[in-house]
Design a protein around this motif. Sequence first.
Motif, short mmCIF file in Angstrom:
data_model
loop_
_atom_site.label_atom_id
_atom_site.label_comp_id
_atom_site.label_asym_id
_atom_site.label_seq_id
_atom_site.Cartn_x
_atom_site.Cartn_y
_atom_site.Cartn_z
N LEU A 260 0.82 -1.35 -0.17
CA LEU A 260 -0.08 -0.15 0.07
C LEU A 260 1.05 1.16 -0.02
N LEU A 261 1.96 1.11 0.90
CA LEU A 261 2.81 2.24 1.00
C LEU A 261 3.55 2.45 -0.25
N THR A 262 3.85 1.61 -0.96
CA THR A 262 4.67 1.43 -2.36
C THR A 262 3.91 2.07 -3.32
N LEU A 263 2.66 1.58 -3.40
CA LEU A 263 1.46 2.41 -4.27
C LEU A 263 1.05 3.74 -3.97
N ALA A 264 1.19 4.02 -2.85
CA ALA A 264 1.07 5.68 -2.64
C ALA A 264 2.30 6.36 -2.71
N GLN B 123 -9.69 10.81 -11.28
CA GLN B 123 -8.12 11.20 -10.80
C GLN B 123 -7.55 9.88 -10.38
N ASP B 124 -8.25 9.07 -9.84
CA ASP B 124 -7.55 7.85 -9.26
C ASP B 124 -7.27 6.98 -10.53
N SER B 125 -8.15 6.85 -11.37
CA SER B 125 -8.07 6.09 -12.49
C SER B 125 -6.74 6.58 -13.23
N LEU B 126 -6.74 7.76 -13.73
CA LEU B 126 -5.59 8.40 -14.32
C LEU B 126 -4.13 8.23 -13.32
N TYR B 127 -4.37 8.44 -12.02
CA TYR B 127 -3.29 8.19 -11.39
C TYR B 127 -2.45 6.82 -11.63
N TRP B 128 -3.35 5.62 -11.61
CA TRP B 128 -2.84 4.32 -11.84
C TRP B 128 -2.30 4.33 -13.22
N MET B 129 -3.21 4.78 -14.31
CA MET B 129 -2.70 4.70 -15.47
C MET B 129 -1.33 5.28 -15.78
N ARG B 130 -1.05 6.56 -15.06
CA ARG B 130 0.13 7.24 -15.13
C ARG B 130 1.19 6.46 -14.48
N THR B 131 0.78 5.86 -13.52
CA THR B 131 2.13 5.12 -12.65
C THR B 131 2.50 3.91 -13.43
N TRP B 132 1.37 3.26 -14.19
CA TRP B 132 1.61 2.05 -14.96
C TRP B 132 2.40 2.33 -16.08
N ILE B 133 2.21 3.35 -16.83
CA ILE B 133 3.02 3.55 -17.94
C ILE B 133 4.45 4.00 -17.26
N GLU B 134 4.63 4.66 -16.44
CA GLU B 134 5.77 5.02 -15.89
C GLU B 134 6.72 3.84 -15.59
N ASP B 135 5.88 3.16 -14.98
CA ASP B 135 6.57 1.50 -14.51
C ASP B 135 7.05 0.98 -15.93
N ASN C 175 4.36 -0.09 -8.93
CA ASN C 175 3.55 -1.35 -8.88
C ASN C 175 4.14 -2.55 -9.13
N ASP C 176 4.88 -2.92 -7.82
CA ASP C 176 5.81 -3.80 -7.93
C ASP C 176 5.03 -5.31 -7.95
N ASP C 177 3.79 -5.33 -7.64
CA ASP C 177 3.11 -6.88 -7.47
C ASP C 177 2.60 -7.02 -8.88
N GLN D 273 2.50 -8.46 -15.75
CA GLN D 273 1.34 -7.83 -16.57
C GLN D 273 1.69 -6.76 -17.17
N LEU D 274 2.58 -5.60 -16.42
CA LEU D 274 2.87 -4.63 -16.98
C LEU D 274 3.88 -4.71 -18.27
N LEU D 275 4.81 -5.87 -18.08
CA LEU D 275 5.71 -6.28 -19.09
C LEU D 275 4.83 -6.85 -20.34
N ASP D 276 3.84 -7.57 -20.14
CA ASP D 276 2.90 -8.08 -21.33
C ASP D 276 2.18 -6.71 -22.06
N LEU D 277 1.81 -6.03 -21.11
CA LEU D 277 1.01 -4.81 -21.96
C LEU D 277 1.92 -4.06 -22.72
#
Length: 327
Positions: free
Chosen positions: A195-199, A248-260, A275-277, A281-285
């Motif tokens: 949770l802390l990492t996601l934040a 806002q939350d949706s775009l927050y996740w989207m942004r962190t996914w692309i950054e990762d 998004n360590d966990d 999936q991020l590599l696949d996408l």
Amino acid sequence: MRNTPPSQLPWQQPLWQTIAQRLHDDTLPHALLLSGAHGVGKNHLARLLAHALLCRQRGRDALPCGECRDCQLCAAQTHPDFLQVVPHEAGKVISVDQIRGVGQYMALKSHAGGYKVVLISPAEQMNLAAANSLLKTLEEPPSDALLILVSSRAATLTATVRSRCQQLSVARPSQQQALQWLQQEIDGSHDLPLLLTLADGAPLRALQMARDGLPAHRAEMLQQLIQLATGRSDPLAVASKWLKFGHQDSLYWMRTWIEDMIRLRSTSTPPRVINDDIRPQLLDLSAHLTLQQLHTRLDKAIETARLIERQCNAQLLLEDLLIGWAK
Ligand SMILES: [Zn+2]
């Protein structure tokens, strides 16, 4: 229930000591800019400071007493010498009319005969006209008045506003300090380190995420994006679902996914990601995308967030963003 002043966040103690010293020496400026990442407790600190300035019997540590009439009014959010200026709707702009109101408010005498405090948050949500209007107040501040600007994107404030404020940066706590605090605030059913990492290391954001059920939303959103990318869903349907989670939350996740994805694709040694966990999936996408394409998608996500803040149609903008991800 008795109203009590906001308690001090443990990681803000050193900063509070600096503030307390300035209060003691009577060297507080007329305008402060509290900057730092989203969720490190800037608003919390700003309210504590406002509360301390209005309290009639501050302690030696400069903390509000919690007992006097001013403290009671502060805690009930009805103190006439404390004004909080926020967007009328979350994520939208702070308007020039709201900032003109600040100027008029500051020109009035204090009710209690002491300080007047105005908190503007998030300050970066002021549009240009509002920021220009604020300059007049910043240039001729009344005595015994404090304007507190709070911003997690201080660099986007106009230089003229920034240069007229004294900037105090609010840092993230250490991971250990943050986890200790979260353990006291959240029940045991959450994976606190994740949770802390996601934040992004920001404890108050982690707490809010847990309360809003965001980790569950994130898992659903990821599945929906994978379905979209594999031709099993369409952008309109996914945009509607994401809008329900909150843009806002949706775009927050989207942004962190692309950054990762960019981090994962940029180096052969495993990088640190938010998004360590969900690394696989991020590599696949991102497998069929070039780094250049990922950067373009990141820009698009950031631009979408900016446009939604400017009161554009959120559903249409999310659809437009997601079309790029559809198979
Ligand atoms: Zn008091």
